[in-house]
Design a protein around this motif. Structure first.
Motif, PDB file in Angstrom:
ATOM      1  N   TRP A 233       0.815  -1.206   0.000  1.00  0.00           N
ATOM      2  CA  TRP A 233       0.000   0.000   0.000  1.00  0.00           C
ATOM      3  C   TRP A 233       0.855   1.266   0.000  1.00  0.00           C
ATOM      4  O   TRP A 233       0.472   2.286  -0.586  1.00  0.00           O
ATOM      5  CB  TRP A 233      -0.963   0.005   1.167  1.00  0.00           C
ATOM      6  N   GLU A 237      -0.638   3.610  -2.869  1.00  0.00           N
ATOM      7  CA  GLU A 237      -1.351   4.842  -2.535  1.00  0.00           C
ATOM      8  C   GLU A 237      -0.823   6.044  -3.312  1.00  0.00           C
ATOM      9  O   GLU A 237      -1.485   7.079  -3.382  1.00  0.00           O
ATOM     10  CB  GLU A 237      -1.278   5.114  -1.034  1.00  0.00           C
ATOM     11  N   PRO A 258      -9.955  -4.576  -1.565  1.00  0.00           N
ATOM     12  CA  PRO A 258      -8.854  -3.640  -1.359  1.00  0.00           C
ATOM     13  C   PRO A 258      -8.755  -2.638  -2.512  1.00  0.00           C
ATOM     14  O   PRO A 258      -9.119  -2.949  -3.647  1.00  0.00           O
ATOM     15  CB  PRO A 258      -7.629  -4.552  -1.328  1.00  0.00           C
TER      16      PRO A 258
END
Length: 357
Positions: A233, A237, A258
């Motif tokens: 992540w 991100e 997710p």
């Protein structure tokens, strides 16, 4: 007050300098303009320049659809006070003609704001008043890149979007040179335009970890974007989905858990205007994602429309609204101002743009 007439035409505006991205070189631009008139004093203006590589629609296609006049009965003769219903009906008719829909939607929003005597951002609930925009550097050699960056920094821009996809070695060389010359005084964003495989992206992110990149836009092809789930992540991100998220239904597919990425890049030329842009923005906000608002080479009128939408969304974090800066000419003025790279709206009703006489 009723809508009485729709006018539309194509203008060749051209660019002051060509640029190259991962899959094409652009040296000129045509834009479709739309004016919607009322039986009162208000005229709304919209504009459109969709990317055929992204949405499969050209300006010529937009003109062909508009010439048919299909769906105009959902606009002409309608009372401006029905604007929410008009926008909904037009959105359903041109659902898969985003270039047509964007031009009409933008012109209708301009009329609506003028009728209310309010800027469109204020009507939707203005959440921002000033955000820096990045300015784009296409794929080119190191020296040419540094020269262009120097020009932009001299003009007050501190957020740079660097097009990549020429190869990891060359991409990283350019980026490290920019960081070496300008240090932390510039913020660097990367747009690969679907130019990497997952393995190349992982290699790029590992070798470029000291570049302190702000975000990476659409590194994988749209049909391979599911592979982003393999990234940690902390890397995902920073990914902004562009070509993968064109329409509202495509955005909906990415907001479940997710998350594939942390950012949506909304372009009015992909989704079909302000209404759909804000629908995508609401999905992103609910999912805890951030927004980047981007553009093609566009008239100032559609850039202003994107800025109004961007400022109305609390999820907006990034602007990449430089699409009118390299036009050789435009048909409108106003809408917004840029000072040292910071964009803000002019306090005028509608989109705040005026036809150049």
């Amino acid at each position: 007050m009723k809508i009485t007439r729709i006018r539309f035409w194509k203008e060749d505006l051209n660019l002051t300098r060509p640029y190259t991205i991962a899959y094409k070189t652009v040296s000129d631009v045509s834009v479709c303009f739309v004016e919607i008139e009322t039986d009162g004093a208000h005229v709304g203006i919209g504009a459109s320049n969709p990317s055929p590589q992204v949405v499969g629609e050209t300006v010529a296609d937009v003109m062909q659809v508009l010439n048919l006049g299909q769906g105009f009965d959902q606009i002409i003769g309608r009372d401006v006070r029905e604007m929410a219903g008009i926008l909904k009906d037009v959105g359903e008719i041109y659902m898969r003609n985003p270039g047509v829909l964007a031009a009409l939607d933008i012109a209708l929003h301009d009329i609506w704001g003028k009728y209310l005597g309010l800027p469109i951002a204020r009507f939707y609930g203005q959440a921002h008043h000033s955000i820096p925009t990045s300015i784009t550097v296409g794929i080119k050699g190191v020296e040419e890149t540094l020269e262009e960056v120097e020009e932009y920094v001299g003009r007050g821009f501190r957020y740079l979007k660097i097009k990549t996809g020429e190869g990891i070695e060359k991409d990283l060389e350019r980026l490290f040179k920019i960081r070496e010359v300008h240090g932390d005084q510039v913020h660097i964003r990367v747009d690969a335009n679907q130019g990497y495989t997952l393995e190349q992206l992982q290699d790029f992110m590992e070798r470029g970890k000291d570049l302190n990149l702000e975000l990476i836009e659409q590194p994988l092809s749209a049909d391979q974007v599911g592979e982003l789930l393999q990234l940690p992540w902390a890397h995902a991100e920073k990914i902004a989905l562009d070509e993968s998220v064109r329409y509202v239904d495509e955005a909906l597919a990415f907001v479940g858990k997710p998350l594939h990425a942390g950012i949506f890049n909304i372009k009015l030329m992909k989704c079909g205007g302000v209404r759909n842009g804000l629908r995508i923005a609401e999905l992103a906000e609910l999912a805890g994602m951030h927004l980047m608002w981007g553009c093609n080479d566009e008239s100032r009128v559609s850039i202003a429309a994107a800025l109004h939408a961007a400022f109305a969304s609390p999820a907006t974090r990034y602007l990449d609204l430089d699409g009118s800066l390299d036009l050789a000419r435009d048909l409108v003025e106003g809408g917004f101002k840029i000072e040292d790279g910071m964009m803000s709206l002019l306090p005028k009703p509608g989109l705040g743009v005026d036809r150049i006489q």
